[in-house]
Design a protein around this motif. Structure first.
Motif, PDB file in Angstrom:
ATOM      1  N   ASN A   1      66.195 117.422 104.410  1.00 12.25           N
ATOM      2  CA  ASN A   1      66.938 118.685 104.078  1.00 12.25           C
ATOM      3  C   ASN A   1      68.195 118.152 103.067  1.00 12.25           C
ATOM      4  O   ASN A   1      68.390 119.293 102.224  1.00 12.25           O
ATOM      5  CB  ASN A   1      67.470 119.340 105.288  1.00 12.25           C
TER       6      ASN A   1
ATOM      7  N   ARG B   1      66.244 117.788  99.652  1.00 11.16           N
ATOM      8  CA  ARG B   1      65.032 118.738  99.302  1.00 11.16           C
ATOM      9  C   ARG B   1      65.387 119.170  97.739  1.00 11.16           C
ATOM     10  O   ARG B   1      64.638 119.244  97.035  1.00 11.16           O
ATOM     11  CB  ARG B   1      65.112 119.795 100.190  1.00 11.16           C
TER      12      ARG B   1
ATOM     13  N   PHE C   1      55.927 122.028  99.461  1.00 10.19           N
ATOM     14  CA  PHE C   1      56.209 121.114  98.607  1.00 10.19           C
ATOM     15  C   PHE C   1      55.576 120.967  97.196  1.00 10.19           C
ATOM     16  O   PHE C   1      55.755 121.083  96.039  1.00 10.19           O
ATOM     17  CB  PHE C   1      56.937 119.663  98.841  1.00 10.19           C
TER      18      PHE C   1
END
Length: 256
Positions: A128, A131, A182
């Motif tokens: 996170n 990211r 992703f």
């Protein structure tokens, strides 16, 4: 052992957790040897400083970032420190982990929490934190990689390793699902599952019977080295950006 070099990694900016020893340390050295700027994340600042000095002597670039991945504020602060020093990150390797096997009947909830918070939640914190960097790098046409180091324990069953194996199974599945999020953004996700590997993980075992079992396996099966895992990570992340090695199981030849 000689560090393999992948010149395709030159100019990249990498974050490696668990960089104080084992697979994380070997991976950091390999990435730096290939020309990547490497942020070294782990709890032991002294070990990170020694590694950074080695990398610098060899002509590489390294940043020491002491951090405990179980601490959200520390992870956030580490991310800010990395960006200030190196800019946008395009390669993240989650190699931090802890293995504390004991019979379930022992009820070692402190160990359960530590393994879950390091091996799974810690990985989530790091993902996170970086990211947006990975997504932005990919959007700019650069190669972007997220590499998670799981374990063959995600598939095989070993008595007394229930919680450790559960955390690694969760990490393996997390990696697979993240490919769906992703991948369309051109961020590659790779899950590495090493088999028997000689690292410091076994040193944390406090059960004499289990420790003897692990020692017996290491004596019977020539184990992988941390450099073997680093080499696989280096090869994987140096492929052209349109190629994603999604899953890799790497075992010693004699391990079934």
């Amino acid at each position: 052992m000689t560090v393999t070099s992948y010149p395709e990694l030159a100019g990249r900016t990498a974050v490696v957790t668990g960089a104080a020893s084992g697979m994380g340390e070997a991976t950091a050295r390999l990435l730096a040897a290939g020309g990547a700027r490497v942020a070294l994340l782990a709890r032991r600042a002294d070990r990170l400083t020694e590694l950074a000095e080695k990398i610098t002597r060899d002509g590489g670039q390294a940043l020491v970032v002491p951090v405990d991945v179980t601490d959200q504020a520390a992870v956030d602060a580490a991310a800010a420190q990395v960006r200030t020093a190196f800019g946008q990150v395009d390669l993240v390797v989650n190699a931090a982990g802890v293995m504390l096997p004991n019979p379930m009947a022992d009820g070692r909830s402190d160990e359960w929490s530590r393994m879950i918070d390091t091996n799974l939640t810690g990985v989530l914190r790091v993902i996170n934190a970086f990211r947006s960097d990975l997504v932005a790098a990919a959007a700019e046409g650069r190669t972007a990689d997220l590499v998670n180091v799981s374990s063959i324990g995600a598939h095989l069953t070993f008595p007394n390793f229930a919680v450790y194996s559960a955390t690694k199974a969760a990490l393996t599945h997390l990696s697979a699902v993240l490919r769906g999020e992703f991948g369309p953004l051109d961020v590659r996700v790779t899950n590495i599952e090493p088999g028997l590997t000689e690292t410091e993980l076994g040193d944390h075992i406090d059960n004499a019977e289990i420790s003897a079992m692990v020692d017996g396996m290491l004596a019977a099966i020539p184990p992988l080295t941390s450099e073997d895992i680093a080499d696989l990570i280096g090869w994987t992340t140096s492929r052209r950006r349109g190629v994603n090695l999604r899953q890799a199981i790497i075992l010693p030849t004699r391990q079934a």
